[in-house]
Design a protein around this motif. Structure first.
Motif, PDB file in Angstrom:
ATOM      1  N   GLY A 137     -54.482  39.450  -5.406  1.00 28.70           N
ATOM      2  CA  GLY A 137     -53.255  38.980  -6.041  1.00 28.70           C
ATOM      3  C   GLY A 137     -52.257  38.371  -5.082  1.00 28.70           C
ATOM      4  N   LYS A 138     -52.601  38.334  -3.794  1.00 30.76           N
ATOM      5  CA  LYS A 138     -51.677  37.765  -2.811  1.00 30.76           C
ATOM      6  C   LYS A 138     -51.656  36.233  -2.863  1.00 30.76           C
ATOM      7  CE  LYS A 138     -52.248  41.648   0.399  1.00 30.76           C
ATOM      8  NZ  LYS A 138     -52.718  42.058   1.736  1.00 30.76           N
ATOM      9  N   LYS A 139     -52.746  35.641  -3.356  1.00 33.26           N
ATOM     10  CA  LYS A 139     -52.818  34.189  -3.486  1.00 33.26           C
ATOM     11  C   LYS A 139     -53.017  33.831  -4.958  1.00 33.26           C
ATOM     12  CE  LYS A 139     -53.295  31.623  -0.396  1.00 33.26           C
ATOM     13  NZ  LYS A 139     -52.306  30.781   0.339  1.00 33.26           N
ATOM     14  N   ARG A 140     -52.335  32.772  -5.407  1.00 36.16           N
ATOM     15  CA  ARG A 140     -52.396  32.357  -6.812  1.00 36.16           C
ATOM     16  C   ARG A 140     -52.683  30.858  -6.903  1.00 36.16           C
ATOM     17  NH1 ARG A 140     -48.695  36.255  -6.295  1.00 36.16           N
ATOM     18  NH2 ARG A 140     -47.112  34.792  -5.534  1.00 36.16           N
ATOM     19  N   PHE A 141     -53.569  30.512  -7.841  1.00 39.50           N
ATOM     20  CA  PHE A 141     -53.981  29.123  -8.005  1.00 39.50           C
ATOM     21  C   PHE A 141     -54.022  28.767  -9.487  1.00 39.50           C
ATOM     22  CE2 PHE A 141     -55.812  30.675  -4.089  1.00 39.50           C
ATOM     23  CZ  PHE A 141     -55.583  29.652  -3.180  1.00 39.50           C
ATOM     24  N   VAL A 142     -53.695  27.509  -9.774  1.00 41.45           N
ATOM     25  CA  VAL A 142     -53.918  26.932 -11.097  1.00 41.45           C
ATOM     26  C   VAL A 142     -55.016  25.894 -10.947  1.00 41.45           C
ATOM     27  CG1 VAL A 142     -52.928  25.679 -13.039  1.00 41.45           C
ATOM     28  CG2 VAL A 142     -51.521  27.307 -11.766  1.00 41.45           C
TER      29      VAL A 142
END
Length: 693
Positions: free
Chosen positions: A70-75
């Motif tokens: 959950g430390k990195k988020r992408f769309v």
């Protein structure tokens, strides 16, 4: 793919009790009129997919993804052919994605060149980070600042991301979620409108818990993009208009292919859940109104829905809305005409399965069916005929899990039936038992009242319950006064009678099974298990019928109703015991405390008032991070039970059963973590096994 076939992408959730983790698998099922086949299941547990959706034409698939814990988020935007169109790293733009039913959003406009979603706004870094900001309660404790974002697809693996600045509504504060595009005006989206649900704070700046509560101050809003979206990610302001009256609680807007929109509502205040109305936006009268008193179990009792409608509930180009609804002890399927309000029961005939709709297209319905003795199966409904009055649907199984021979044989030895409780209409119970149980060898009975109290035991697959039956118990699941699915009168009848009518219904249901010869009295023959309001009832039952029940397991029970502020739903204690909480007009405010008379009445209706009478062995299971029922209530009950005056059989005093407590650090109200849930179930099994006859 051959044009004769349609595809259904299905995601499955599995509890892995070896590694104590939740696993997620997916596969695509293809079907035609005569054929069904699927891809092999793929474990995507590590993929970090939070939420996904297809564009209206299935040209694109949007994915919200978390990586690295959950430390990195992408769309991501994917093409129909499986090609990755673009990826945008949004880690620094906002906090966690929202995928819950209350705020979670992921929607394409008709032009398919953008998506809107909701995420937590980045918090301040200076001293203002210490300013108080309420969360949305149990199950939503990390969610405080839901913020909409719009990602515009620019091509060549490029996209722009803009924060959508919602209207500043300060009195009361409004938080927006459940966004869906309503139309699309131009390529830069200027003038494009969205529908959303706006949740209001109370007059004392309190955000009441949302989970399982459908009576909150909430309305449907139209939000319009003020200015054209640029490619630099400049924040975009929205203008807003509240479309629904403040006198009802509204949620879950859905836009149909023909451009019309529907939403659902409940009464404002009062019971947390009750009869749901279905509305066509812009029409004054509901499509489906409240049903107060159905005359028998075959009569439609009204809609009883959860937080939202199915994501896409439309058939016949929007002429019909389909949903599952609680109807007595069964979750059934209904189709509702948006033109003449006709309600058609489209539930397949046969066993007492319960059903949940997953998705639809113009002429198909994907749903899950299951029962306490039948594992979940994916079924497909094909609309074969419609008229102004009815809808005919033909059903078939698309996918069924492989079950081992041992499990299949064990389940085949269980029977499930719905039994009415005499002279307490419409109270009824689901009874699960071994078919080989005889009068000479009756299995012990475990009574499990549901929580809520405005909820319902349905016949659907509940592994923990079925597993107890397989351990050699008869299970009684009473739907007492206040349960959903029997008409609104039955819901409202419990208000002011908590701790009385519900307790009487439960004990009457137990005594009826004894009269039928399904259960029997005696040491080690009758047990209680329940959580939340079910724990409230369990504690009442072992205290007020001290010689009847041998043991009880109580999960996060309500013990002291006078403790109104240690919860995310303080109004529950007011409204359920018939003390007003919600203002009747704008000049009134919510109460800031309870009066001494109210406290006395609430405590008198609480199990703590009868603690000295408990003789049963009691195991208490507490979630250390429960925001719904203060765990100190259960802890206090534990100490009160431990501190009772010791009995002496020689002196004729009442004997006291064993008392123990388990504390699940970090667990919330349901105690649903994989390891915690397993340990809680095993402890329940062992607690009863140690004292069963």
């Amino acid at each position: 793919m051959d044009a004769r076939y349609k595809g259904l992408e299905v995601t499955y959730s599995i509890a892995d009790h070896v590694r104590d983790i939740k696993r997620t698998t997916t596969k695509t099922i293809f079907f035609s009129k005569d054929t069904v086949f699927s891809t092999a299941g793929q474990d995507i547990s590590a993929a970090g997919i939070v939420k996904s959706t297809w564009s209206p034409s299935t040209k694109y698939k949007a994915v919200l993804r978390n990586l690295d814990g959950g430390k990195k988020r992408f769309v991501e935007i994917w093409g129909r052919d499986g090609a990755l169109i673009l990826t945008k790293d949004v880690t620094d733009d906002h906090g966690e994605f929202y995928a819950d039913e209350y705020f979670g959003s992921l929607s394409f406009p008709p032009s398919e060149d953008a998506i809107v979603y909701v995420a937590e706004a980045n918090g301040p870094k200076d001293v203002s980070k210490f300013a108080y900001s309420p969360s949305f309660g149990e199950g939503l404790t990390s969610k405080k600042h839901p913020t909409p974002f719009i990602l515009r697809i620019l091509g060549n693996n490029e996209a722009s991301l803009s924060t959508l600045v919602t209207p500043a509504v300060d009195n009361p504060v409004v938080s927006f979620g459940q966004f869906v595009f309503q139309d699309c005006q131009d390529s830069a989206l200027q003038g494009t409108t969205m529908l959303a649900t706006g949740y209001q704070r109370t007059s004392d700046d309190r955000t009441l818990g949302l989970l399982g509560c459908f009576n909150r101050p909430a309305a449907i809003w139209k939000l319009t993009i003020d200015s054209p979206l640029d490619t630099t990610g400049t924040p975009i302001s929205l203008t807003g208009e509240q479309l629904t009256p403040s006198s009802i609680s509204c949620r879950s807007p859905r836009v149909s292919p023909n451009g019309s929109a529907v939403f659902i509502s409940n009464a404002l205040g009062g019971a947390h859940a009750g009869s749901t109305s279905l509305h066509l936006l812009g029409q004054s009268d509901p499509i489906v109104k409240t049903v107060w008193d159905p005359q028998d179990s075959n009569e439609f009792p009204g809609l009883f829905l959860g937080a939202s409608l199915p994501t896409y509930p439309f058939l016949e180009n929007g002429g019909w809305v389909v949903t599952h609804t609680t109807w007595g002890s069964i979750s059934r399927l209904v189709a509702i005409s948006t033109t003449n309000s006709t309600i058609s029961d489209i539930t397949p005939t046969g066993k007492d399965y319960s059903y949940t709709i997953l998705a639809t297209d113009k002429s198909h319905i994907a749903a899950v069916r299951s029962s306490l003795v039948s594992v979940p199966e994916l079924i497909l409904g094909t609309v074969t005929e419609t008229s102004t009055a009815t809808m005919e649907v033909e059903w078939r199984i698309l996918d069924a899990p492989e079950v081992s021979r041992d499990v299949s044989e064990a389940l085949s030895k269980l029977t499930m039936e719905i039994i009415k409780t005499p002279e307490r209409h419409p109270t009824e119970s689901i009874v699960l038992r071994h078919s080989q149980s005889t009068d000479a060898s009756r299995n012990p009975l475990i009574t499990i009242p549901h929580g809520g109290p405005h909820a319902t035991w349905a016949t659907s697959w509940t592994p923990a319950t079925t597993a107890l039956a397989l351990e050699g118990y008869t299970i009684l699941l009473p739907n007492y006064t206040g349960s959903l699915g029997y008409g609104e009168r039955y819901v409202q009848a419990l208000r002011g009678q908590c701790g009385t009518l519900d307790v009487e219904d439960c004990i009457a249901s137990v005594r009826h099974l004894i009269a039928l010869g399904i259960a029997e009295e005696g040491e080690g023959k009758l047990f209680i298990s329940g959580g939340s309001h079910g724990g409230f009832l369990g504690a009442h039952l072992v205290a007020r019928f001290p010689t009847l029940f041998t043991a009880a397991v109580l999960r996060n029970p309500v013990i002291s109703a006078g403790d109104v502020w240690g919860t995310d739903i303080p109004e529950w204690y007011f409204e359920e015991f018939n003390f007003p909480f919600f203002p009747k007009n704008t000049s009134e405010r919510v109460p800031y405390t309870i009066t001494s008379d109210q406290y006395t009445a609430l405590q008198a209706a609480s199990p703590i008032s009868y603690v000295q009478d408990v003789q049963a062995s009691v195991l208490i299971l507490l979630g250390g991070s429960d925001n719904r029922v203060n765990p100190k209530q259960g802890l206090g009950f534990y100490h009160a039970l431990k501190g009772r005056t010791p009995g002496s059989k020689e002196e004729g005093a009442k004997s006291k059963g064993k008392v123990d407590l388990m504390w699940f650090e970090g667990e919330g109200h349901p105690i649903e973590g994989v390891e915690a849930a397993r340990v809680a179930w095993e402890s329940t099994r062992d607690w009863f096994a140690n004292v069963r006859a």
